[in-house]
Scaffold this active site. Structure first.
Site, short mmCIF file in Angstrom:
data_model
loop_
_atom_site.label_atom_id
_atom_site.label_comp_id
_atom_site.label_asym_id
_atom_site.label_seq_id
_atom_site.Cartn_x
_atom_site.Cartn_y
_atom_site.Cartn_z
CB SER A 137 -0.89 0.01 1.25
OG SER A 137 -1.45 1.29 1.48
CE1 TYR A 157 -4.00 -1.99 4.95
CE2 TYR A 157 -2.95 0.12 4.48
CZ TYR A 157 -3.62 -1.01 4.05
OH TYR A 157 -3.91 -1.16 2.71
#
Length: 278
Positions: free
Chosen positions: A140, A153
């Site tokens: 990401s 995350y």
């Protein structure tokens, strides 16, 4: 039928979003696919829609036995494993660092990083005897841009990049390529849920994402599926330890250059002590 007709993939997080799009794309090009996800009911529906080329399997990627079973199913059902797409992920724990719920952080890392580690482990286990294969992991922009994702995350997605390069170094002599794909803000059920609290509100999510990109279209799951198919295919034979960014410039070009428009559109130069030339 493509050059890859008959190849076999395991796709984690296959029940929706990027995983589902990739499963449909590969199956449409002649691949056989093992669909791995915790959403068993949706997996069965998807497998029924794809047909005999798909095998559904309920998999919690944080559990090693589940991930091992997915790799084994590929070999048992289809004879081999050519691609492991370690795609499953959750947004996970959020909130300030000083109040972090460590149990929630650990649960996030269990899916987002441990799950990728296990996917790479068991892909390598079944690919090494054939001395060929491809592993692709989903990371990401949160791995490289602060403030894009929550702390847990972001750490996991950054960890995937280091893990990918390390495993690529080990497996390159065995004919196995290891890469990552980095999707920008993508129109998926997970992002619809994050933005609107409703994973089914895809049309509204697309509108919101488009508004954030100055009217340009957002990234779609099919864009990422195409990137994975490329990395898994013969055209990418010399690509390993690489992160393929598919984000419309979100990560590297966060805004237009002020130095090319408005008062700067006619060109010029700025030198020491404010001296200017045109």
């Amino acid at each position: 039928m493509s050059e890859a007709a008959g190849d076999v993939a395991v796709i984690t997080g296959a029940a929706s979003g990027i995983g589902e799009a990739t499963a449909r794309l590969l199956a449409g090009r002649g691949w056989r696919v093992v669909l791995a996800d915790v959403q068993a009911g949706r997996l069965d529906e998807l497998a029924g829609e794809i047909g005999p080329a798909a095998r559904p399997l309920r998999v919690d990627v944080a559990r090693e036995a589940d991930v091992a079973a997915a790799a084994d199913l590929a070999v048992e059902a289809f004879g081999r494993l050519d691609l492991m797409f370690a795609n499953a992920g959750v947004f996970g724990a959020y909130g300030p660092i000083h109040t972090a719920d460590i149990a929630a952080v650990d649960a996030t890392w269990a899916v987002d990083l441990r799950g990728v580690f296990l996917s790479m482990k068991h892909a390598a286990r079944v690919m090494r005897p054939r001395q060929r294969g491809v592993i692709v992991a989903t990371t990401s922009p949160a791995a490289v841009v602060g403030g894009v994702g929550n702390h847990a995350y972001s750490a996991a997605k950054a960890g995937i990049l280091g893990l990918m390069r390390s495993v690529a170094g080990e497996l390159r002599p065995h004919g196995i390529r290891v890469n990552a794909v980095m999707p920008g803000p993508t129109a998926t059920p997970m992002n619809a849920d994050l933005a609107l609290g409703d994973a089914t509100a895809m049309d509204r999510a697309i509108e919101l994402l488009q508004a954030r990109t100055d009217g340009k279209r957002p990234v779609f799951a099919d864009d990422i599926a195409e990137a994975v198919a490329f990395l898994a295919g013969p055209a990418a034979e010399m690509i390993t330890a690489h992160t393929l960014v598919v984000d419309g410039g979100f990560t590297a070009v966060p805004g237009d250059s002020r130095w090319t428009k408005g008062e700067h559109a006619s060109g010029g130069a700025i030198f020491e002590a404010g001296r200017r030339a045109s």
